[in-house]
Enzyme design. Sequence first.
Site, PDB file in Angstrom:
ATOM      1  N   TYR A 167      29.993  22.697 -19.120  1.00  0.00           N
ATOM      2  CA  TYR A 167      31.543  23.141 -19.140  1.00  0.00           C
ATOM      3  C   TYR A 167      31.964  22.517 -20.365  1.00  0.00           C
ATOM      4  O   TYR A 167      32.969  22.969 -21.149  1.00  0.00           O
ATOM      5  CB  TYR A 167      32.198  22.567 -18.079  1.00  0.00           C
ATOM      6  N   ARG A 174      34.819  27.378 -27.056  1.00  0.00           N
ATOM      7  CA  ARG A 174      36.098  28.133 -27.112  1.00  0.00           C
ATOM      8  C   ARG A 174      36.977  27.527 -28.139  1.00  0.00           C
ATOM      9  O   ARG A 174      37.749  28.129 -28.564  1.00  0.00           O
ATOM     10  CB  ARG A 174      36.465  28.036 -25.662  1.00  0.00           C
ATOM     11  N   TYR A 227      44.102  16.868 -22.680  1.00  0.00           N
ATOM     12  CA  TYR A 227      43.463  15.982 -21.912  1.00  0.00           C
ATOM     13  C   TYR A 227      42.709  14.999 -22.828  1.00  0.00           C
ATOM     14  O   TYR A 227      42.088  15.580 -23.883  1.00  0.00           O
ATOM     15  CB  TYR A 227      42.215  16.898 -21.020  1.00  0.00           C
ATOM     16  N   ARG A 240      48.575  26.347 -18.085  1.00  0.00           N
ATOM     17  CA  ARG A 240      48.839  26.341 -16.834  1.00  0.00           C
ATOM     18  C   ARG A 240      49.018  27.466 -15.910  1.00  0.00           C
ATOM     19  O   ARG A 240      48.732  27.899 -15.026  1.00  0.00           O
ATOM     20  CB  ARG A 240      49.556  25.209 -16.130  1.00  0.00           C
ATOM     21  N   GLU A 348      39.454  25.499  -6.077  1.00  0.00           N
ATOM     22  CA  GLU A 348      40.425  25.706  -6.916  1.00  0.00           C
ATOM     23  C   GLU A 348      40.869  27.221  -6.644  1.00  0.00           C
ATOM     24  O   GLU A 348      40.243  28.092  -6.155  1.00  0.00           O
ATOM     25  CB  GLU A 348      39.455  25.984  -8.363  1.00  0.00           C
TER      26      GLU A 348
HETATM   27  C1  3EB Z   1      41.867  21.907 -14.503  1.00  0.00           C
HETATM   28  O1  3EB Z   1      42.684  21.886 -14.205  1.00  0.00           O
HETATM   29  C2  3EB Z   1      40.638  22.463 -13.799  1.00  0.00           C
HETATM   30  O2  3EB Z   1      38.515  25.643 -18.862  1.00  0.00           O
HETATM   31  O3  3EB Z   1      39.611  27.383 -18.849  1.00  0.00           O
HETATM   32  C3  3EB Z   1      41.264  25.378 -14.492  1.00  0.00           C
HETATM   33  C4  3EB Z   1      41.627  26.473 -15.240  1.00  0.00           C
HETATM   34  C5  3EB Z   1      40.315  24.806 -15.288  1.00  0.00           C
HETATM   35  C6  3EB Z   1      41.152  26.752 -16.637  1.00  0.00           C
HETATM   36  C7  3EB Z   1      39.424  26.413 -18.090  1.00  0.00           C
HETATM   37  C8  3EB Z   1      39.554  24.968 -16.530  1.00  0.00           C
HETATM   38  C9  3EB Z   1      39.879  26.075 -17.153  1.00  0.00           C
HETATM   39  O4  3EB Z   1      41.324  21.449 -15.547  1.00  0.00           O
HETATM   40  C10 3EB Z   1      39.868  23.254 -14.638  1.00  0.00           C
END
Ligand code: 3EB
Length: 360
Positions: A167, A174, A227, A240, A348
Site C-alpha cells: 500500500y 500515485r 498523514y 475524504r 471500510e
Molecule cells: C484511511 O482513511 C483509510 O489511499 O486512496 C481510504 C480511502 C483509505 C482511500 C487511498 C485509503 C485511500 O486512510 C484508507
Amino acid sequence: MIPSSPGQPKGGETASLQVAPATSLDHVAPLAFTYVSPEAYLSSEPPVCGHILAAVIHGEMAAAPRPWPQVSSGLRPLETTAAVELLHSRFPPRYAVEDGFDLAITEEILCGAWRPDTLPDVPLEGLTEALYERLFPLIERLGFPHLQRIWNVVPAINAEEGGMERYKQFCMGRHAAFSKYLPDIDGRYPSASAVGSAEGPLCVYFLAARTPGTPIENPNQVSAYNYPRQYGPRSPSFSRALVRRWQDQACLFLSGTASIKGHESKHNGALAAQADETLDNLKTLVAVGSDASGIGFDLAPATSVLKAYVRRPTDLLAIRDLLHRHFGRSMKLLYLQADICRVELLLELDGVVFSAPPAT
Ligand code: 3EB
C-alpha cells in the site's frame, strides 16, 4: 463538445443492449449506481437507469462482449458468487479505448477503466506511477481534467515487498504522478478508495468532469494527504469526500471510510466499535458536505448507495446485521471481501449520496 452519439457496438451481438430508452417520464439522474446479478446483467434487457457507462464485475462471471468498459475488480462478493456494479449516465456515452484505458464519454462525464495489459510488468510503485502518469494527460486532452472519484484495488495490499508494504508503494507511485502533473493541487484531491484483492492485476477506474468538484474533509480526521510519515514516506492522495454539482442535481462521493480518528486507527480488533466509528465518520462527512454546499444530503436508502469492504468473511453476518439496524434493509449495499490498507482495520465503507431530484 464531444458528440453524444450512442457508442458503436464492437460486435453485432451487443446491438440490442444499445437500446436503452428512458421508458418513463421520471427524472433520469445524471449519474446512478446499481448492483445487479450476473443473470440480469447478461440478459437481453439489463436494468438500466438511462445508459450504461461501465460495468464493474465483482467475483467470477463468464465474460461477455459489451461495448462499454467492463472492469474486473478482483474482489469477491460475500453474499453471492458474483455481482455487477453498473454505473449509469443520463446521456448516451461514446465508448472508446485510448492510452490503455477503456472510456465512456458523455457531455458531462468521463468514466474510464485501466486495461491491465498495457503497462510493463514492473513493481507496484512504478506501475502505479506509470498508470497515473498516463491518466492525467489523457483526461486533460479529452476535456475532463478534474478527477472526481477513483476506485483502486491493489492486489496483496498489505504484503511486504522489498522491505515496504505494498500500500505504501502504491501511495508513493500515485503521489509521484500527482506531484508531477498537478503540483499546485493543494489538497484538492479527488475522492477515492484503495482496498486490497487477494490476487490479480491492479484495478483502477474513475469518474472525471469538465469542472472541479468541492473536496470535503472530516474535521475529526487528519486529512489523509497530511498523514504523518509513520504511515508511509508519501501520504495518500485523496479527499475524504467530494461534492459534485450536475446541472440540476448533485452528489456527494464518499471516499473509503474506516475507523480512524485523527490519524490513528481506533478499536483494534473490535468489529462493532470499528463499525460505529466508521458510521460516525460517514455521518460527519455528509453533514460537512451538506454545510459546505448548502445541499441537504441524506445518507438514506432512497438517496444513497454503499459498499462495505469486509476483511474477514466470517464478519459478514455481524456487519450486515449492524448496517441493517442502522440503515434499514432497503439500503443499496454491496458486501465485498477486501483487505483494508491498514492491517488492524476490519471494515471500510464507501458510497455516493445523491441530492433530491429536481421538482418537476
Ligand atoms: C484511511 O482513511 C483509510 O489511499 O486512496 C481510504 C480511502 C483509505 C482511500 C487511498 C485509503 C485511500 O486512510 C484508507
